[in-house]
Design a protein around this motif. Sequence first.
Motif, mmCIF file in Angstrom:
data_model
loop_
_atom_site.group_PDB
_atom_site.id
_atom_site.type_symbol
_atom_site.label_atom_id
_atom_site.label_comp_id
_atom_site.label_asym_id
_atom_site.label_seq_id
_atom_site.Cartn_x
_atom_site.Cartn_y
_atom_site.Cartn_z
ATOM 1 N N LEU A 101 7.311 3.161 11.051
ATOM 2 C CA LEU A 101 7.241 1.944 12.416
ATOM 3 C C LEU A 101 5.895 1.748 12.202
ATOM 4 O O LEU A 101 6.131 0.820 12.805
ATOM 5 N N GLY A 102 5.076 2.930 12.500
ATOM 6 C CA GLY A 102 3.677 2.352 13.113
ATOM 7 C C GLY A 102 2.869 1.265 11.772
ATOM 8 O O GLY A 102 2.189 0.635 12.177
ATOM 9 N N ASN A 103 3.531 1.666 10.596
ATOM 10 C CA ASN A 103 3.035 0.900 9.638
ATOM 11 C C ASN A 103 3.868 -0.382 9.689
ATOM 12 O O ASN A 103 2.768 -1.082 9.463
ATOM 13 N N ALA A 127 2.226 -3.572 3.814
ATOM 14 C CA ALA A 127 0.942 -2.563 4.179
ATOM 15 C C ALA A 127 1.607 -1.104 3.303
ATOM 16 O O ALA A 127 1.978 -0.536 4.443
ATOM 17 N N GLY A 128 0.975 -1.141 1.869
ATOM 18 C CA GLY A 128 1.223 0.775 1.715
ATOM 19 C C GLY A 128 1.295 0.363 0.161
ATOM 20 O O GLY A 128 0.372 -0.633 0.460
ATOM 21 N N PHE A 150 -4.785 1.518 6.735
ATOM 22 C CA PHE A 150 -4.227 3.312 7.361
ATOM 23 C C PHE A 150 -2.782 2.966 7.166
ATOM 24 O O PHE A 150 -2.234 3.605 7.421
ATOM 25 N N GLY A 151 -2.794 1.331 6.881
ATOM 26 C CA GLY A 151 -0.921 1.480 7.356
ATOM 27 C C GLY A 151 -0.024 2.373 6.103
ATOM 28 O O GLY A 151 0.690 2.652 5.693
ATOM 29 N N PHE A 154 -1.488 4.983 4.646
ATOM 30 C CA PHE A 154 -1.805 5.923 5.023
ATOM 31 C C PHE A 154 -0.227 6.593 5.496
ATOM 32 O O PHE A 154 0.472 7.577 5.789
ATOM 33 N N LEU A 155 0.330 5.496 6.425
ATOM 34 C CA LEU A 155 1.319 6.014 7.358
ATOM 35 C C LEU A 155 2.289 6.466 6.616
ATOM 36 O O LEU A 155 3.201 6.901 6.421
ATOM 37 N N VAL A 156 2.421 5.017 5.858
ATOM 38 C CA VAL A 156 4.157 4.911 4.908
ATOM 39 C C VAL A 156 3.944 6.675 4.113
ATOM 40 O O VAL A 156 4.718 5.989 3.511
ATOM 41 N N SER A 157 2.762 6.556 3.424
ATOM 42 C CA SER A 157 3.037 7.641 2.816
ATOM 43 C C SER A 157 2.993 9.335 3.441
ATOM 44 O O SER A 157 4.381 9.323 2.619
ATOM 45 N N LEU A 158 2.467 9.091 4.768
ATOM 46 C CA LEU A 158 3.234 10.111 5.267
ATOM 47 C C LEU A 158 4.702 10.134 5.586
ATOM 48 O O LEU A 158 5.956 11.256 5.476
ATOM 49 N N ALA A 159 5.482 8.946 5.732
ATOM 50 C CA ALA A 159 6.609 8.517 5.576
ATOM 51 C C ALA A 159 7.313 9.154 5.011
ATOM 52 O O ALA A 159 8.251 9.645 4.703
#
Length: 312
Positions: free
Chosen positions: A163-165, A311-312, A89-90, A92-97
């Motif tokens: 930051l979620g990542n 996490a990315g 999930f980390g 996924f979040l870093v990709s969105l960032a």
Amino acid sequence: MSIAASPAPLTHQPLRGLVLILGATLLFAYNDTTNKLLITEYNVPMVTAIRYIGHCLLMLAIVAPLHGREMVRTQRTGLVLLRAGSLAFGSFLVSLALQRMPVAETTAIVYLCPVLVVLLSGPILKEKVGPAAWIAALVGFSGVLLIARPGGGLDPWGVAFVLGNVVLATAYNLLSRVLAHTERTMAMLFYSALIGAIAFGIFLPWTLHGAAPTPLQVVLFIGLGVSAWLGHYLFTQSYRYAPAALVAPMTYMHLVWAGILGWLVFGHAPEPIALAGMVLVACAGIISAIRPRRGKRPAQLAAEDGTTERAG
């Protein structure tokens, strides 16, 4: 599966450890840059799914014949799966960032994670946290404020995603420290790939759309899986050859590689204030890594070192 498996022994080969960490950080920066290139053309869940499926298939094709059952044997399966989910999930979040922010600035904020790991290792892992850790936290937080400052031009949602990542990466690394005592590197790598492949692969029929990839994009998709697998393998192995106090500061070469690749590929050059923030974040991590450890036995230091991964 919960079968006893002893991790590989640690050896003292510092030069080998440094070479491994330099290779790992270059692969991470390549992965980030490739990810950003692909998500300009394709949706994030699809790119993430292909990355993890490729990672998993590589392990099944190359690693499984060599390691056999050792690749799936664990002692604390629940924690291994939780760690893998945090990474997936980390990612996924870093990709969105990365859809919304330059590579260098995104990478710099991600590197708040090592500082948080040091701070939380006290209440969670019962390790001693001294004044140097709190100084590092303040320096790192100041650096992030400079990077993500109001009016700095960064997308607010991008900052929120990264930051979620950081939160998930912190959980991932704390679990890595706990599991390093009992789990093998290959098993943890395999379950990380497997959970990501399943979690995003089940949605692939609904996310697999867009133009057919060009030959170059096919190479980039393959490169995502290869660089993720090899980067995390080299990263984890580096801590088996050199102490964290030597290896951890070198992880900040990731910022250098990310800045270079972001400039070469996208023409993104960080503003002077953001660049100063990146330097502060890097300094915070170095302070955390070389914090005083006098009076501790080698076994204690080995237990504390673990691995501090992104996490990315």
